[in-house]
Motif scaffolding. Sequence first.
Motif, PDB file in Angstrom:
ATOM      1  N   ARG A  23      -3.463   0.495  -3.547  1.00 27.88           N
ATOM      2  CA  ARG A  23      -2.916  -0.832  -3.267  1.00 27.88           C
ATOM      3  C   ARG A  23      -2.477  -1.496  -4.569  1.00 27.88           C
ATOM      4  O   ARG A  23      -3.267  -1.666  -5.491  1.00 27.88           O
ATOM      5  CB  ARG A  23      -3.926  -1.713  -2.542  1.00 27.88           C
ATOM      6  CG  ARG A  23      -3.485  -3.182  -2.430  1.00 27.88           C
ATOM      7  CD  ARG A  23      -4.341  -3.964  -1.451  1.00 27.88           C
ATOM      8  NE  ARG A  23      -4.037  -3.584  -0.065  1.00 27.88           N
ATOM      9  CZ  ARG A  23      -4.603  -4.133   1.009  1.00 27.88           C
ATOM     10  NH1 ARG A  23      -5.512  -5.093   0.848  1.00 27.88           N
ATOM     11  NH2 ARG A  23      -4.269  -3.738   2.226  1.00 27.88           N
ATOM     12  N   ARG A  27      -7.482   1.953  -6.221  1.00 24.36           N
ATOM     13  CA  ARG A  27      -7.315   3.176  -5.436  1.00 24.36           C
ATOM     14  C   ARG A  27      -8.622   3.556  -4.752  1.00 24.36           C
ATOM     15  O   ARG A  27      -9.692   3.527  -5.366  1.00 24.36           O
ATOM     16  CB  ARG A  27      -6.860   4.324  -6.348  1.00 24.36           C
ATOM     17  CG  ARG A  27      -5.526   4.060  -7.041  1.00 24.36           C
ATOM     18  CD  ARG A  27      -5.289   5.016  -8.200  1.00 24.36           C
ATOM     19  NE  ARG A  27      -5.331   6.403  -7.765  1.00 24.36           N
ATOM     20  CZ  ARG A  27      -5.588   7.431  -8.598  1.00 24.36           C
ATOM     21  NH1 ARG A  27      -5.846   7.205  -9.880  1.00 24.36           N
ATOM     22  NH2 ARG A  27      -5.600   8.657  -8.142  1.00 24.36           N
ATOM     23  N   ALA A  44      -8.003  -0.350   2.592  1.00 23.73           N
ATOM     24  CA  ALA A  44      -7.494  -0.489   1.235  1.00 23.73           C
ATOM     25  C   ALA A  44      -8.354  -1.510   0.509  1.00 23.73           C
ATOM     26  O   ALA A  44      -9.169  -2.211   1.136  1.00 23.73           O
ATOM     27  CB  ALA A  44      -6.024  -0.932   1.225  1.00 23.73           C
ATOM     28  N   ASP A  46       0.827  -1.205   0.000  1.00 29.57           N
ATOM     29  CA  ASP A  46       0.000   0.000   0.000  1.00 29.57           C
ATOM     30  C   ASP A  46       0.865   1.260   0.000  1.00 29.57           C
ATOM     31  O   ASP A  46       1.939   1.285   0.626  1.00 29.57           O
ATOM     32  CB  ASP A  46      -0.908   0.036   1.230  1.00 29.57           C
ATOM     33  CG  ASP A  46      -1.900  -1.115   1.275  1.00 29.57           C
ATOM     34  OD1 ASP A  46      -2.181  -1.692   0.203  1.00 29.57           O
ATOM     35  OD2 ASP A  46      -2.393  -1.435   2.383  1.00 29.57           O
ATOM     36  N   THR A  70      -5.926   5.451  -0.137  1.00 29.42           N
ATOM     37  CA  THR A  70      -4.881   4.437  -0.306  1.00 29.42           C
ATOM     38  C   THR A  70      -4.869   3.863  -1.709  1.00 29.42           C
ATOM     39  O   THR A  70      -5.925   3.614  -2.295  1.00 29.42           O
ATOM     40  CB  THR A  70      -5.090   3.286   0.702  1.00 29.42           C
ATOM     41  OG1 THR A  70      -5.178   3.828   2.023  1.00 29.42           O
ATOM     42  CG2 THR A  70      -3.934   2.297   0.646  1.00 29.42           C
TER      43      THR A  70
END
Length: 414
Positions: free
Chosen positions: A365, A359, A340, A196, A363
């Motif tokens: 990922r 997204r 996330a 992340d 966050t």
Amino acid sequence: MNVLDRAFALFPDRSPARVTVVHVLDFPAGSFALDDLRARVAERAPGLEALNVAAVGGARSWTRTAPPEAGLHVGAEHVDGRLGEATDALLRGALPARPAPGWDLRMLTCRVDQVQRVCFRIDHAVTDGVGAAHLVAALLADAPVVGPYPYRPPVSRRTPRAWLRTSPFGRFPEHETVPAGCDAAGSGLAAMAYADVPDGRLRAVASRWGVGANDVYLTAVTGALAALQLRQAGRAQDLRVVMPMSVRTQEAQFTPGNAALPAMLRLPCTATGPGARLETVAGQTLAHKGSGLREGGWKTLLRVPPRLLHRSMQRPGFRLATSHIHINGTYRVLGAPPLAASIFGLNSPGMLGYFSLTRTMTTARITIVHDQSHTAAADLPELWLKALDELSEHMEPVGAMQRIAPPAQLRDSP
């Protein structure tokens, strides 16, 4: 059902290797109870058509299933200290079989990692990644979520047949599709690795270079694959990956069916330095946007006979895939915001690795789903982070990428 749905429906539907779409959402541990999650699903699932139909091989229309049952479709498990292993095991499990609809929702709670993971899986014949993002938000979120931005077809645009020249269903040399040093036989068992970063950091790097976040993401994927090849084989080679381009409109957010055109992208793993990689990648994505490839390719794909398309999908012409989905808007489930998210495809024939950037508002990922036998692939998320660091450290002034011209083979014909 369109031809892509019908082609996916020809894959076995009673096998753990069923082609699926997976949407993972991580929340803080203890965010909600299983009974509350089941109650929400029981309330909302009957109103979402895609969760009440099945794609039957050989059929032209959706088949109505038995009503979803919260007890069957929603489950939970405590997995303290083994969140990764439990997630991988979940990915390999079979979906509910007809007459039940082919989807499920599993909650994995890991107190050690302080994570409550919700995993949604659905038959790929019924929806794609963007469709899954909209479905899960409609199924679980406390309030309406903007979700991925819809595709807006142009009012008038030429539709060249460029997609036929870049179709992922062709035959490609192995050295163009398989990373150097990663040609070992696969086990058929999927494993997931991820990392992340703050979404603001990704946007800041993109803004500094004067490109989109997707260009930065793909350039970092290129850097990660170059580093992996050098580590595994002492050399790197450019690679072709398949990249789905969504054609899902606002009106079709929750509609059953696939609405994504697969296109090919060349990752310049042999380029020297992050700037050169970014220039090549951004040139290709710019060409895809400006060439009419998405519109013309989708119309072309819809004319392909489903069985012919299915046979093409069975040939492992492409071994790597990459996608990018941005879930816009505030998102809470039973009062809890996600930490996330990940969205990816699973079990495509011959697939060695699927790169996913998902997204949320806070966050980003990066997820890699790979064959378990390729253990080195588990390092790709960390290698992606290092490649992102390289882009951060070697920034050029804003507008440096404006000189990029689309590759000649993807430009509109005169």
